[in-house]
Design a protein around this motif. Structure first.
Motif, PDB file in Angstrom:
ATOM      1  N   UNK A   1     -41.198 -36.272  23.124  1.00 31.50           N
ATOM      2  CA  UNK A   1     -42.046 -35.950  21.975  1.00 31.50           C
ATOM      3  C   UNK A   1     -43.384 -36.667  22.062  1.00 31.50           C
ATOM      4  N   UNK A   2     -43.470 -37.716  22.874  1.00 35.53           N
ATOM      5  CA  UNK A   2     -44.714 -38.458  22.963  1.00 35.53           C
ATOM      6  C   UNK A   2     -45.657 -37.894  24.026  1.00 35.53           C
ATOM      7  N   UNK A   3     -45.333 -36.745  24.606  1.00 42.18           N
ATOM      8  CA  UNK A   3     -46.233 -36.138  25.581  1.00 42.18           C
ATOM      9  C   UNK A   3     -47.268 -35.279  24.854  1.00 42.18           C
ATOM     10  N   UNK A   4     -48.343 -34.950  25.553  1.00 40.07           N
ATOM     11  CA  UNK A   4     -49.403 -34.133  24.961  1.00 40.07           C
ATOM     12  C   UNK A   4     -48.952 -32.687  24.846  1.00 40.07           C
ATOM     13  N   UNK A   5     -49.288 -32.077  23.716  1.00 42.98           N
ATOM     14  CA  UNK A   5     -48.970 -30.680  23.452  1.00 42.98           C
ATOM     15  C   UNK A   5     -50.277 -29.918  23.267  1.00 42.98           C
ATOM     16  N   UNK A   6     -50.333 -28.718  23.830  1.00 45.01           N
ATOM     17  CA  UNK A   6     -51.536 -27.897  23.747  1.00 45.01           C
ATOM     18  C   UNK A   6     -51.346 -26.675  22.873  1.00 45.01           C
TER      19      UNK A   6
ATOM     20  N   UNK B   1     -57.582 -28.036  20.847  1.00 43.86           N
ATOM     21  CA  UNK B   1     -57.231 -29.444  20.798  1.00 43.86           C
ATOM     22  C   UNK B   1     -55.834 -29.668  21.323  1.00 43.86           C
ATOM     23  N   UNK B   2     -55.569 -30.880  21.677  1.00 46.35           N
ATOM     24  CA  UNK B   2     -54.216 -31.252  22.072  1.00 46.35           C
ATOM     25  C   UNK B   2     -53.739 -32.326  21.102  1.00 46.35           C
TER      26      UNK B   2
ATOM     27  N   UNK C   1     -49.729 -39.197  14.208  1.00 48.18           N
ATOM     28  CA  UNK C   1     -50.131 -38.165  15.157  1.00 48.18           C
ATOM     29  C   UNK C   1     -51.500 -38.513  15.705  1.00 48.18           C
ATOM     30  N   UNK C   2     -51.738 -38.136  16.949  1.00 45.77           N
ATOM     31  CA  UNK C   2     -53.071 -38.262  17.533  1.00 45.77           C
ATOM     32  C   UNK C   2     -53.528 -36.873  17.931  1.00 45.77           C
TER      33      UNK C   2
END
Length: 112
Positions: free
Chosen positions: A27-32, A71-72, A81-82
């Motif tokens: 879950x801590x990986x970047x999502x596009x 955004x990602x 959230x970032x």
């Protein structure tokens, strides 16, 4: 008796296979893709109702500014959230509950 032993062995082997399977998703990986449904909505600043923040499935928009697309995002845990808009600009959001979030310096509080 023989059938019972076979069924017990199959169930035991299946249980062992399920419990030892490694999950590689993080879950801590970047999502596009789409932004989480949890943070979507029309939010307004708690100190100024005219200052609004709109978060939809694919963009974020502040009152008086153009929408930010492409955004990602990353979930950092504990409701944080970032959101990364590129151009060395990151946006931090803290989700408290379905009626309250805070952003960037965390003194910008938004409510629904």
């Amino acid at each position: 008796m023989k059938l019972t032993k076979i069924i017990t062995t199959i169930i035991a082997a299946g249980t062992l296979a399920i419990t030892t399977t490694e999950v590689t998703a993080s879950a801590s990986s970047w999502h596009y893709g789409a932004l989480p449904a949890k943070i979507r909505g029309k939010w307004h600043a708690s100190h100024d109702y005219n200052q609004k923040l709109k978060i939809t499935k694919y963009f974020v928009k502040y009152t008086g500014e153009s929408a930010s697309y492409n955004l990602r995002w990353k979930y950092n845990g504990h409701g944080f959230y970032r959101l990364d808009f590129g151009d060395d600009f990151a946006y931090y959001l803290h989700y408290f509950n379905s009626h309250k979030i805070s952003t960037n310096s965390f003194w910008h509080t938004y409510i629904k």
